[in-house]
Design a protein around this motif. Structure first.
Motif, short mmCIF file in Angstrom:
data_model
loop_
_atom_site.label_atom_id
_atom_site.label_comp_id
_atom_site.label_asym_id
_atom_site.label_seq_id
_atom_site.Cartn_x
_atom_site.Cartn_y
_atom_site.Cartn_z
N SER A 1 1.00 -1.24 0.04
CA SER A 1 -0.02 0.09 0.12
C SER A 1 0.83 1.21 -0.14
O SER A 1 2.04 1.08 0.07
N LYS A 2 0.37 2.45 0.08
CA LYS A 2 0.96 3.58 -0.19
C LYS A 2 1.95 3.70 1.42
O LYS A 2 2.96 4.48 1.61
N ASP A 3 1.40 3.05 2.27
CA ASP A 3 1.96 3.30 3.63
C ASP A 3 2.92 2.12 3.99
O ASP A 3 4.08 2.43 4.95
N ALA A 4 2.76 1.16 3.51
CA ALA A 4 3.71 -0.23 3.96
C ALA A 4 3.73 -1.14 2.92
O ALA A 4 2.70 -1.22 2.15
N ALA A 5 4.62 -2.04 2.93
CA ALA A 5 4.92 -3.29 2.11
C ALA A 5 5.16 -4.49 2.70
O ALA A 5 6.16 -4.29 3.73
N LEU A 6 4.93 -5.66 2.43
CA LEU A 6 5.37 -6.99 2.75
C LEU A 6 6.12 -7.77 1.44
O LEU A 6 5.92 -7.69 0.47
N TYR A 7 7.38 -8.23 2.01
CA TYR A 7 8.32 -8.58 0.77
C TYR A 7 8.56 -10.29 1.28
O TYR A 7 8.67 -10.45 2.55
N GLU B 1 -2.37 3.93 10.74
CA GLU B 1 -3.38 2.83 10.68
C GLU B 1 -2.77 1.98 9.49
O GLU B 1 -2.73 0.68 9.68
N GLY B 2 -2.25 2.49 8.35
CA GLY B 2 -1.88 1.73 7.29
C GLY B 2 -0.63 0.90 7.63
O GLY B 2 -0.90 -0.46 7.32
N LYS C 1 -2.21 -1.88 9.88
CA LYS C 1 -3.09 -3.07 9.28
C LYS C 1 -2.12 -4.02 8.27
O LYS C 1 -2.50 -5.21 8.34
N MET C 2 -1.15 -3.54 7.87
CA MET C 2 -0.05 -4.34 7.19
C MET C 2 0.59 -5.23 8.05
O MET C 2 0.77 -6.36 7.72
N LEU C 3 0.94 -4.72 9.31
CA LEU C 3 1.48 -5.63 10.15
C LEU C 3 0.48 -6.74 10.63
O LEU C 3 0.86 -7.83 10.82
N ASP C 4 -0.72 -6.38 11.10
CA ASP C 4 -1.63 -7.37 11.35
C ASP C 4 -1.90 -8.49 9.94
O ASP C 4 -1.91 -9.76 10.32
N TYR C 5 -1.79 -8.02 8.92
CA TYR C 5 -2.03 -8.88 7.65
C TYR C 5 -0.73 -9.80 7.51
O TYR C 5 -0.82 -10.99 7.37
N GLY C 6 0.71 -9.13 7.85
CA GLY C 6 1.65 -9.98 7.72
C GLY C 6 1.80 -10.90 8.98
O GLY C 6 2.25 -12.24 8.77
N ALA D 1 10.30 8.22 13.13
CA ALA D 1 10.34 9.13 13.88
C ALA D 1 9.23 9.17 14.72
O ALA D 1 8.93 10.38 15.58
N GLY D 2 8.41 8.15 14.74
CA GLY D 2 7.19 8.38 15.91
C GLY D 2 5.91 8.15 14.95
O GLY D 2 5.90 7.98 13.73
N ALA D 3 4.75 8.51 15.58
CA ALA D 3 3.48 8.44 15.55
C ALA D 3 3.09 9.82 14.19
O ALA D 3 3.87 10.78 14.39
N ASN D 4 2.29 9.64 13.73
CA ASN D 4 1.81 10.74 12.94
C ASN D 4 1.04 11.94 13.59
O ASN D 4 -0.24 11.98 14.04
N LEU D 5 1.82 12.76 13.99
CA LEU D 5 1.48 13.94 14.95
C LEU D 5 0.52 14.75 14.34
O LEU D 5 -0.26 15.16 14.98
N ALA D 6 0.64 15.10 13.06
CA ALA D 6 -0.40 15.91 12.47
C ALA D 6 -1.92 15.34 12.43
O ALA D 6 -2.61 16.10 12.90
N LEU D 7 -1.87 14.04 12.14
CA LEU D 7 -3.20 13.40 12.47
C LEU D 7 -3.86 13.49 13.98
O LEU D 7 -4.73 13.63 13.79
N ILE D 8 -2.92 12.95 14.83
CA ILE D 8 -3.29 13.08 16.27
C ILE D 8 -3.73 14.41 16.51
O ILE D 8 -4.77 14.59 17.26
#
Length: 770
Positions: free
Chosen positions: A452-458, A478-479, A482-487, A511-518
């Motif tokens: 996805s745009k946020d993460a990938a599994l190889y 979240e992206g 979700k990818m971690l959970d799928y993996g 560098a941490g969580a998405n502060l702007a969204l929080i």
């Protein structure tokens, strides 16, 4: 042969830095320099102290300096009698080096390897008069300053060098010192300095031609084109203008080429402004203000951030497109960039057959030695070879033969294989870095499991998956969860071996969580969404910890906040040596709530479990966790992360970041055969007694004026979580503390001052103390 002990002769900036790197890697070192008049150890002591006080730090951990034994070359050469490798880093003059080698021959064991860190004297000249055994065990090893941080190590074998000696040094340089190795030909300046210094000097000359300022040149020739923030003139200040002049003079003398510095630069040097070490050079710092030299008047003026038309638009492009776009900037800015590109490219093309064995060595040398994100041949491919040829012709330069041999590009893809132009013509496979797994190679081989745009599994092979963060600075959201959970589900469902969590980036693992969204959710009052987001993070780290197969996290660079929490929950950590790990949430008015607070409390409490009596004071664990989190302690290296407690027994360090993902995969394979999922019991939360002790300490700091009222609030919330509340002592599970973490996080997020802190950090990149 195995290298167990190393000697470094010459305790100047380079020699002491190399000794510090060796000691940081756990290698005993003998460091020698010439004797002083009154104190025979004057110069070597001075060099070692310089390394101890260096900024950025030369040592990965201060206590590693104890591995260095010092002496002088008159009285203590015998200290080298049992070393396996001697690195010579003395004055850049032929005679003193030859005299030293003659003395070493009578002392060193027969197997000992001797290398020179010279950057300009031919190896053949250095070997005059030496025995056959000495010649067999001699080669050049050119480190870059500062040795701890610059990845490049140029290896210069001679026709006499024994292949086994060469292999020994290359293996040690790669695995133990963490260097990117490039074999260079025995010519003046080797590869990186020959091309890099030439390009720097041409940029200075072109600044005059196109009537630009120092600030404008550094704005154009820095991160905009994939080079370090220090760009041209700041790099010169860091290196030292006197050192730049010395290297330029030596290159001019040995090559007969134009490496001259403008008259105004020579005046700056004559005036004693040599860069950072004299606090003035092309830039000058007075207090917090930075001033830039006006090269026309030689006066300093307040530093300016140039407004160059088209730059903001170019910054939005990918690096390869950006490099092409800056050549079309309007007016004198585009003219400067076109000239610089044409002159540098033509010189690189013309000199490569003389200085290097292949084009990829040139690209790696400039990337690893000068911090470029793309090498010169990669840049020419990005611009296009037809355009490159046009610019070279427009600059009035001869078209190099190597450019004529290229068939549309210097690098080509054939299926999953990457090929490059050979110096004699035709295309050959790009030599792979041994023991290295690269994400691009996995992509090319079609090993993407899900993305996805946020993460990938190889699929890394051998049943091991890799989870890659794709967000800017590895920001967690979240992206990724979700990818971690799928993996995790995918590995369990398909009975695979395990998981590596890692990525490739210049700066940050995460560098941490998405502060702007929080901040946005908090300002909108969407507290249900925020609580769900924090709980998702907590469930993700706990699921990672409890997976029925090994999970290895591979952090590097900035590993802060949520990135640190992800690291804390791995079965094992395979950290790059340059890992800056820390729970830094208090800086934005919060506490760690992805399990970081819980993890330190449990980890330190469990460490005390085997002990009894006074030595097992359970408050010691609470206090230690409180101090680390409240002070936002961040390691300055992976070694220091062990000292703080972010890394623990069983975790390992990869000195060579290139090997990080491969090393992490191997750790999964090592753990897998007899892996049992860890089960954690309860600990005793101390309640009101611990809370009272911590609150008293916080009150003391406030009374002394060391913290603000809001920092009292933050520290009090942290104390409440670590104490397990304000009741009597009780047994608590991990989720008991996680619930308290989450509650405290949301309380603090609801305050105006915490929101102000977050907004300030997002805007300026700096913390706010309100």
């Amino acid at each position: 042969m195995r290298i167990k002990k190393v000697g470094v002769v010459g305790a100047g900036t380079m020699g002491s830095g190399i000794a510090a790197l060796l000691a940081s890697a756990g290698v005993p070192v003998v460091l020698l320099d010439i004797p002083g008049k009154d104190d025979p150890l004057e110069f070597v002591k001075r060099g070692l102290e310089r390394a101890k006080k260096a900024k950025p730090a030369a040592f990965m951990r201060k206590d590693r300096a104890a591995l260095i034994t010092i002496g002088n070359t008159r009285d203590d050469l015998e200290l080298l009698k049992d070393v396996d490798w001697v690195i010579e880093a003395i004055i850049e003059k032929l005679e003193p080096k030859q005299e030293l080698y003659e003395r070493l021959e009578g002392i060193l064991p027969e197997h000992a390897i001797v290398t020179s860190n010279t950057s300009g004297i031919p190896m053949a000249s250095l070997l005059e008069g030496r025995s056959e055994n000495f010649k067999k065990h001699f080669l050049g090893t050119h480190f870059f300053n500062p040795p701890r941080y610059l990845h490049l190590l140029e290896i210069i074998p001679t026709p006499h060098t024994d292949p086994e000696a060469l292999k020994t040094i290359e293996n040690f340089g790669d695995r133990i010192l963490g260097k990117g190795l490039v074999r260079a030909k025995d010519v003046p300046g080797f590869i990186a300095n020959r091309l890099g210094v030439y390009g720097m000097l041409k940029a200075v000359a072109l600044m005059e031609k196109h009537d630009l300022t120092i600030d404008e040149v550094d704005a154009l020739a820095g991160p905009l084109i994939g080079r370090p923030k220090s760009a041209i003139f700041r790099t010169a200040d860091l290196t030292g203008l006197d050192v730049l002049k010395m290297v330029a003079d030596e290159l001019a003398h040995t090559t007969g080429e134009d490496f001259s510095l403008p008259e105004w630069v020579l005046k700056v040097i004559e005036g004693g402004c040599l860069g950072d070490k004299t606090k003035c050079g092309f830039y000058k710092k007075e207090g917090k203000e930075i001033y830039t030299l006006d090269w026309k008047t030689l006066e300093y003026k307040p530093r300016e951030k140039p407004k160059i038309p088209g730059v903001d638009e170019a910054k939005q492009l990918s690096l390869s497109k950006r490099i092409a776009a800056v050549l079309d900037l309007p007016g004198k800015y585009g003219a400067f960039m076109r000239d610089l590109f044409a002159i540098s490219s033509q010189y690189t093309l013309a000199k490569t057959p003389e200085i290097a064995y292949d084009i990829v060595s040139v690209d790696r040398a400039l990337k690893w030695g000068f911090g470029w994100r793309m090498g010169p041949y990669e840049q020419m491919d990005a611009v296009g070879l037809e355009k490159t040829a046009e610019l070279i012709e427009a600059a009035g330069l001869e078209k190099p033969e190597l450019l004529a041999k290229a068939e549309g590009a210097f690098y080509k893809k054939e299926g999953a294989e990457r090929r490059m132009l050979a110096l004699e013509g035709g295309y050959v496979p790009v030599p792979e870095l041994p023991g290295v797994i690269e994400i691009q190679t996995l992509k090319d081989a079609g090993r993407v499991v899900k993305e996805s745009k946020d993460a990938a599994l190889y699929d890394m092979g051998d049943g091991v998956l890799l989870l890659e963060f794709r967000t800017k600075m590895g920001a967690l959201g979240e992206g990724i969860f979700k990818m971690l959970d799928y993996g995790l589900n995918y590995i369990e469902k398909n009975d695979l071996t395990g998981l590596v969590i890692g990525r490739e980036d210049e700066r940050a693992f995460s560098a941490g969580a998405n502060l702007a969204l929080i901040l946005m959710l908090a300002q909108e009052g969407d507290w249900d969404e925020l609580e769900m987001a924090v709980k998702l993070f907590q469930k993700s780290t706990m699921r990672l910890r409890q997976a029925p197969f090994p999970v290895v996290v591979a952090p590097f660079g900035l590993t802060l906040g949520g990135g640190c929490e992800m690291t804390l929950h791995a079965d094992r950590v395979q950290a790059a040596a340059e890992s800056y790990i820390g729970l830094v949430e208090v800086g934005v008015g919060l506490i760690p709530a992805g399990g970081g607070t819980k993890e330190l409390l449990f980890r330190f409490s469990e460490e005390l479990a085997p002990y009894t009596g006074a030595e097992a004071d359970p408050f010691a664990a609470v206090k230690r966790a409180f101090e680390i989190i409240a002070m936002a302690k961040t390691s300055t290296s992976a070694l220091e992360a062990f000292e703080i407690g972010y890394l623990q027994k069983g975790d390992r360090i990869s000195m060579n970041k290139d090997r990080l993902l491969a090393d992490a995969k191997q750790r999964v394979l090592d753990l897998a055969p007899d892996y049992v999922s860890p089960v954690r019991g309860t600990i005793t939360a101390l309640g009101k007694e611990a809370l009272g002790n911590l609150k008293y300490a916080v009150w003391s700091f406030r009374e002394a004026g060391q913290i603000t009222d809001h920092e009292v609030r933050i520290a009090s919330e942290l104390a409440y979580v670590l104490s397990g509340g304000d009741g009597p002592p009780r047994q608590v599970s991990e989720w008991d503390i996680l619930d308290l973490e989450r509650e405290a996080f949301l309380k603090l997020l609801g305050t105006r001052k915490t929101q102000e802190r977050i907004a300030h950090t997002l805007k300026t990149g700096k913390p706010l103390r309100n």
